[in-house]
Design a protein around this motif. Structure first.
Motif, mmCIF file in Angstrom:
data_model
loop_
_atom_site.group_PDB
_atom_site.id
_atom_site.type_symbol
_atom_site.label_atom_id
_atom_site.label_comp_id
_atom_site.label_asym_id
_atom_site.label_seq_id
_atom_site.Cartn_x
_atom_site.Cartn_y
_atom_site.Cartn_z
ATOM 1 N N GLN A 30 0.804 -1.220 0.000
ATOM 2 C CA GLN A 30 0.000 0.000 0.000
ATOM 3 C C GLN A 30 0.844 1.281 0.000
ATOM 4 N N ILE A 31 2.173 1.130 -0.001
ATOM 5 C CA ILE A 31 3.052 2.296 0.051
ATOM 6 C C ILE A 31 3.837 2.388 -1.249
ATOM 7 N N ASP A 32 3.766 3.531 -1.898
ATOM 8 C CA ASP A 32 4.462 3.725 -3.168
ATOM 9 C C ASP A 32 5.860 4.314 -2.980
ATOM 10 N N ARG A 33 6.056 5.071 -1.923
ATOM 11 C CA ARG A 33 7.325 5.770 -1.731
ATOM 12 C C ARG A 33 7.588 5.939 -0.246
ATOM 13 N N VAL A 34 8.795 5.629 0.196
ATOM 14 C CA VAL A 34 9.188 5.817 1.592
ATOM 15 C C VAL A 34 10.308 6.853 1.625
ATOM 16 N N LEU A 35 10.049 7.961 2.296
ATOM 17 C CA LEU A 35 11.004 9.060 2.378
ATOM 18 C C LEU A 35 11.372 9.298 3.836
ATOM 19 N N VAL A 36 12.625 9.047 4.182
ATOM 20 C CA VAL A 36 13.143 9.317 5.521
ATOM 21 C C VAL A 36 13.715 10.728 5.537
ATOM 22 N N ILE A 37 13.266 11.532 6.482
ATOM 23 C CA ILE A 37 13.838 12.868 6.659
ATOM 24 C C ILE A 37 14.828 12.777 7.809
ATOM 25 N N ASP A 38 16.102 12.729 7.470
ATOM 26 C CA ASP A 38 17.163 12.596 8.475
ATOM 27 C C ASP A 38 17.460 13.980 9.032
ATOM 28 N N ASP A 39 16.996 14.224 10.244
ATOM 29 C CA ASP A 39 17.020 15.556 10.831
ATOM 30 C C ASP A 39 18.300 15.783 11.636
ATOM 31 N N GLY A 40 19.403 15.967 10.915
ATOM 32 C CA GLY A 40 20.666 16.286 11.567
ATOM 33 C C GLY A 40 21.242 15.165 12.401
ATOM 34 N N SER A 41 21.010 13.915 12.004
ATOM 35 C CA SER A 41 21.525 12.782 12.791
ATOM 36 C C SER A 41 23.048 12.716 12.720
#
Length: 225
Positions: A30-41
């Motif tokens: 059910q998911i077309d795109r997975v976008l991780v927002i890496d917030d200054g890790s």
């Protein structure tokens, strides 16, 4: 109209946990795109996410969850957004399906998770008003990116609640008894964890005010009972 679902995963120093979450999200039907927002890790979160097959948007320096999500929303496409926290344990593909389907099938306008380790009060009320796991139309939040940039770091969920309630949207509450979100004290140590919890509460109250928080909880509770 497209039914594309973009999953946004905001993450800060979650290298130890995000891999398990992404193993459920990447490739989910059910998911077309997975976008991780890496917030200054600073712990290799971005590398773990890339190895898991997710797209990664890297932000430097750390901007806080609200601004990280704003960047992810700006970079997203399709009609639907699935928001998932990066530190969940016990998450399964079936949990994701149960969160997504009420909205895609038209039985609800938005859906929110109720995790197994959510506070007892939220279970008694039947809703976690600051749940970080939600399915919603992108059109609900995309026009408000400028407003998100002016919010505190942890003001996103109560801002989203305000938009949902203003439009009279029908929520579905999806119980996730086997899913947990680790306490901040377990991730960062006792005192840093307590400080983080306090700062989160302050941000929520700064974003919308204590009376509005109570009103949101009451309104959501009435809708799901």
């Amino acid at each position: 109209m497209s039914s594309k679902v973009t999953c946004l995963v905001p993450a800060h120093d979650e290298a130890a946990r995000i891999g398990a979450v992404l193993s459920v999200l990447v490739g989910h039907p059910q998911i077309d795109r997975v976008l991780v927002i890496d917030d200054g890790s600073r712990d290799g979160t971005a590398g773990v996410a890339q190895q898991a097959g997710a797209e990664v948007l890297r932000l430097v320096p750390n901007r806080g969850k609200t601004r990280a999500l704003a960047q992810g929303i700006a970079a997203s496409d399709g009609d639907w957004l699935l928001l998932i926290d990066a530190d969940l344990t016990g998450l399964t593909a079936a949990d994701i399906t149960r969160l997504v389907w009420p909205v895609l099938e038209g039985r609800a306008d938005v859906s929110l998770s109720l995790r197994g380790n959510a506070p007892r009060l939220w279970h008694w009320l039947g809703v976690d008003y600051i749940s970080g796991e939600r399915m919603l139309p992108r059109a609900l939040i995309a026009p408000h990116l400028a407003a998100l940039d002016s919010l505190p770091k942890f003001g996103f969920e109560v801002f989203l609640n305000r938009l949902m309630l203003k439009r009279g949207m029908r929520p579905a509450i999806v119980r996730w008894p086997g899913v947990a979100s680790p306490a901040k004290a377990a991730k960062r140590g006792l005192w840093r964890g307590i400080a983080s919890d306090v700062l989160m509460i302050v941000d929520i109250l700064r974003a919308t005010g204590p009376l509005t928080v109570l009103s949101q909880i009451a309104s959501l509770t009435r809708q799901v009972r």
